[in-house]
Design an enzyme around this catalytic site. Structure first.
Site, PDB file in Angstrom:
ATOM      1  N   GLY A 100      -7.802  -7.958  -0.493  1.00 35.95           N
ATOM      2  CA  GLY A 100      -7.648  -6.569  -0.915  1.00 35.95           C
ATOM      3  C   GLY A 100      -8.549  -5.617  -0.159  1.00 35.95           C
ATOM      4  O   GLY A 100      -8.880  -4.540  -0.639  1.00 35.95           O
TER       5      GLY A 100
ATOM      6  N   TYR B  92       0.953   3.601  -2.267  1.00 31.92           N
ATOM      7  CA  TYR B  92       1.503   3.358  -0.929  1.00 31.92           C
ATOM      8  C   TYR B  92       3.001   3.677  -0.935  1.00 31.92           C
ATOM      9  O   TYR B  92       3.500   4.425  -0.089  1.00 31.92           O
ATOM     10  CB  TYR B  92       1.251   1.895  -0.524  1.00 31.92           C
ATOM     11  CG  TYR B  92       1.726   1.568   0.871  1.00 31.92           C
ATOM     12  CD1 TYR B  92       0.868   1.681   1.960  1.00 31.92           C
ATOM     13  CD2 TYR B  92       3.042   1.182   1.112  1.00 31.92           C
ATOM     14  CE1 TYR B  92       1.308   1.414   3.245  1.00 31.92           C
ATOM     15  CE2 TYR B  92       3.486   0.914   2.383  1.00 31.92           C
ATOM     16  CZ  TYR B  92       2.621   1.015   3.446  1.00 31.92           C
ATOM     17  OH  TYR B  92       3.058   0.749   4.718  1.00 31.92           O
TER      18      TYR B  92
ATOM     19  N   ASP C   9       3.524   3.289  11.009  1.00 37.33           N
ATOM     20  CA  ASP C   9       4.526   2.259  11.343  1.00 37.33           C
ATOM     21  C   ASP C   9       5.861   2.494  10.641  1.00 37.33           C
ATOM     22  O   ASP C   9       6.917   2.384  11.258  1.00 37.33           O
ATOM     23  CB  ASP C   9       3.989   0.825  11.124  1.00 37.33           C
ATOM     24  CG  ASP C   9       3.503   0.530   9.730  1.00 37.33           C
ATOM     25  OD1 ASP C   9       3.418   1.455   8.892  1.00 37.33           O
ATOM     26  OD2 ASP C   9       3.192  -0.659   9.459  1.00 37.33           O
TER      27      ASP C   9
ATOM     28  N   SER D 297      -5.082 -23.672  -3.193  1.00 37.21           N
ATOM     29  CA  SER D 297      -5.895 -22.763  -2.398  1.00 37.21           C
ATOM     30  C   SER D 297      -7.364 -23.048  -2.658  1.00 37.21           C
ATOM     31  O   SER D 297      -7.736 -23.383  -3.799  1.00 37.21           O
ATOM     32  CB  SER D 297      -5.571 -21.320  -2.803  1.00 37.21           C
ATOM     33  OG  SER D 297      -6.599 -20.458  -2.386  1.00 37.21           O
TER      34      SER D 297
ATOM     35  N   ASP E 132       1.355  -4.797  10.372  1.00 34.31           N
ATOM     36  CA  ASP E 132       0.425  -5.881  10.031  1.00 34.31           C
ATOM     37  C   ASP E 132       0.973  -7.237  10.467  1.00 34.31           C
ATOM     38  O   ASP E 132       0.270  -8.041  11.093  1.00 34.31           O
ATOM     39  CB  ASP E 132       0.149  -5.898   8.527  1.00 34.31           C
ATOM     40  CG  ASP E 132      -0.435  -4.590   8.042  1.00 34.31           C
ATOM     41  OD1 ASP E 132      -0.831  -3.764   8.880  1.00 34.31           O
ATOM     42  OD2 ASP E 132      -0.497  -4.393   6.820  1.00 34.31           O
TER      43      ASP E 132
ATOM     44  N   LEU F 185      -7.488  -5.626   5.310  1.00 37.53           N
ATOM     45  CA  LEU F 185      -7.477  -6.339   6.597  1.00 37.53           C
ATOM     46  C   LEU F 185      -6.263  -7.265   6.685  1.00 37.53           C
ATOM     47  O   LEU F 185      -6.240  -8.202   7.475  1.00 37.53           O
ATOM     48  CB  LEU F 185      -8.780  -7.129   6.785  1.00 37.53           C
ATOM     49  CG  LEU F 185     -10.064  -6.289   6.772  1.00 37.53           C
ATOM     50  CD1 LEU F 185     -11.300  -7.190   6.933  1.00 37.53           C
ATOM     51  CD2 LEU F 185     -10.055  -5.233   7.877  1.00 37.53           C
ATOM     52  N   SER F 186      -5.273  -7.010   5.855  1.00 36.42           N
ATOM     53  CA  SER F 186      -3.983  -7.702   5.932  1.00 36.42           C
ATOM     54  C   SER F 186      -4.018  -9.171   5.570  1.00 36.42           C
ATOM     55  O   SER F 186      -3.416 -10.009   6.239  1.00 36.42           O
ATOM     56  CB  SER F 186      -3.371  -7.554   7.327  1.00 36.42           C
ATOM     57  OG  SER F 186      -2.946  -6.252   7.501  1.00 36.42           O
TER      58      SER F 186
ATOM     59  N   SER G 267      -2.424 -10.304   3.167  1.00 34.37           N
ATOM     60  CA  SER G 267      -1.060 -10.668   2.766  1.00 34.37           C
ATOM     61  C   SER G 267      -0.170 -10.945   3.984  1.00 34.37           C
ATOM     62  O   SER G 267       0.547 -11.948   4.006  1.00 34.37           O
ATOM     63  CB  SER G 267      -0.449  -9.626   1.833  1.00 34.37           C
ATOM     64  OG  SER G 267      -0.520  -8.354   2.398  1.00 34.37           O
TER      65      SER G 267
HETATM   66  C1  GLA Z   1      -0.680  -1.228   5.221  1.00 33.66           C
HETATM   67  C2  GLA Z   1       0.771  -1.590   5.528  1.00 33.66           C
HETATM   68  C3  GLA Z   1       1.127  -1.272   6.983  1.00 33.66           C
HETATM   69  C4  GLA Z   1       0.720   0.138   7.367  1.00 33.66           C
HETATM   70  C5  GLA Z   1      -0.703   0.455   6.921  1.00 33.66           C
HETATM   71  C6  GLA Z   1      -1.058   1.896   7.087  1.00 33.66           C
HETATM   72  O1  GLA Z   1      -1.539  -2.044   5.933  1.00 33.66           O
HETATM   73  O2  GLA Z   1       1.010  -2.955   5.277  1.00 33.66           O
HETATM   74  O3  GLA Z   1       2.497  -1.502   7.197  1.00 33.66           O
HETATM   75  O4  GLA Z   1       1.630   1.070   6.857  1.00 33.66           O
HETATM   76  O5  GLA Z   1      -0.921   0.129   5.547  1.00 33.66           O
HETATM   77  O6  GLA Z   1      -1.078   2.241   8.438  1.00 33.66           O
END
Ligand code: GLA
Length: 389
Positions: free
Chosen positions: A120, A220, A35, A66, A170, A123-124, A126
């Site tokens: 963590g 990252y 991305d 929370s 994400d 699976l996003s 955040s």
């Molecule tokens: C995380 C980042 C995304 C993407 C993925 C790897 O989830 O938040 O933006 O870069 O890693 O594909």
């Protein structure tokens, strides 16, 4: 759970909640670390996600609570906010910071969050909490942002307030996801198509390695830098804005411009992975799961050997999958460094798969993974109309 959340809200704030909102997490079927290089990705929203229940207060205070974490925060309406430590409420606070800095008129809110995305796990969680907060503020205070603007501002919060240089996948997936669809998203133009996930008699399995993702954020950001270095080297002779502006064929002619061996490996992954997404889209449209699965395995291999974001835990899952004829394909999903793998598993064999992958992984790694059969669900939205706003 929804009703329980309403009674939890009452217990916490001693009043009824008004609206309730939900934003899912996501998995990415293929197109990893693409991305932020302006290429193609194929994420889906999942049915796990983040709920927020809210009520206005007349005290000019944001109260963050929370059900997942003990830390809580009461903070008055201000013209800007600072990140404080590593706590969960930095995500909604960052979104509020963005809204007030843009001149939106907010009022005090009592907010109760609950998430069932394993934290963590890649699976996003955040993006999910950012987007649900942005959607909530926009809806309650009539700020007039489009859904795409909510996605973009949530990404900005992650980049600036949180400090992770993530791409847009994400936030986009959790906002625009649709039940039983995968999103074919061009991260450069932000054009997308929701395509049938077409898994036939297979289901999407999510295997959480349960490996805590230490140092994931700095690694990252390091990958993002390496991609910038590769792009800069190629721009000496090529008029391109993103690594994904070229395919593997063109790359072969110009790869000599990249003199650093590590940077060369990173760029090779990115450009080949982007080509794989194009092939995967064709395979999915033709219901060719065998080919789709082959591409997933190739993607994992590249993330392991060229991009170096896998690890023995994720590799153990994929190693097992390769031995099971009821698995069409498997790979790590998300940023890597721990977190989750996904696998396409014959539905009738899911329970056997779950037991066998658990046994293999546990004997190799020393603790058990968690295995889910995931449902591909809808993106962010309002769950319940106002009671007393
Ligand atoms: C995380 C980042 C995304 C993407 C993925 C790897 O989830 O938040 O933006 O870069 O890693 O594909």
């Amino acid at each position: 759970m929804k009703n329980n959340l309403f009674s939890e809200f009452k217990k916490t704030f001693n009043k009824e909640a008004g609206n309730a909102y939900f934003s899912p997490g996501r998995v990415n079927l293929i197109g990893e670390h693409i991305d932020y290089n302006g290429g193609l990705v194929m994420p889906c929203a999942i049915t796990f996600g983040t709920y927020v229940l809210v009520a206005l207060n007349n005290e000019g205070v944001f109260r963050f609570r929370s059900l997942n974490f003990e830390e809580q925060l009461d903070i008055s309406l201000q013209t800007s906010y600072e990140r404080s430590g590593e706590t969960w409420f930095n995500y909604p606070l960052g979104v509020i910071d963005y809204f007030v800095k843009q001149g939106n008129k907010l009022q005090g809110l009592d907010l109760l969050f609950y998430g069932n995305i394993p934290i963590g796990s890649g699976l996003s969680s955040s993006a999910s909490i950012e987007v649900v907060t942005a959607y909530t503020l926009n809806d309650l205070f009539g700020c007039g942002y489009s859904k795409l603007e909510l996605v973009q501002l949530s990404k900005e919060v992650e980049n600036v307030f949180i400090g992770v240089n993530c791409g847009i996948m994400d936030q986009f997936a959790v906002a625009f996801g649709e039940k039983d669809k995968a999103l074919m998203l061009n991260c450069d133009t932000l054009e997308y198509k929701a395509v049938d996930s077409n898994l036939g008699d297979h289901v999407l399995a999510i295997i959480n390695t349960n490996k805590p993702r230490k140092l994931a954020e700095s690694k990252y950001n390091e990958r993002v830098q390496e991609c910038h270095a590769a792009l800069k080297a190629l721009q000496q002779e090529l008029d391109i804005q993103n690594l994904c502006d070229i395919d593997s064929g063109t790359f072969k002619q110009y790869q000599h411009l990249i003199t650093d061996a590590i940077v060369l490996k990173r760029a090779t992954h990115v450009i080949e992975e982007n080509d794989r997404v194009k092939l995967a889209a064709e395979a999915l449209a033709a219901s060719n799961l065998a080919e789709f699965g082959r591409l997933m395995y190739a993607s994992h291999d590249s993330l392991k050997n060229l991009y170096e974001v896998s690890g023995k835990e994720l590799d153990a899952v994929v190693e097992y999958c390769l031995t099971n004829p009821n698995v069409a394909g498997a790979r790590m999903t998300g940023a890597g460094f721990g977190g989750c793998a996904i696998a396409l598993v014959k539905e009738s064999e899911f329970d056997n798969f779950s037991k066998a992958v658990t046994a293999y992984y546990t004997s190799k790694i020393g603790y058990a993974p968690s295995v889910y059969s995931s449902l591909i669900g809808d993106g962010v939205g309002l769950l319940k109309e106002a009671i007393n706003l």
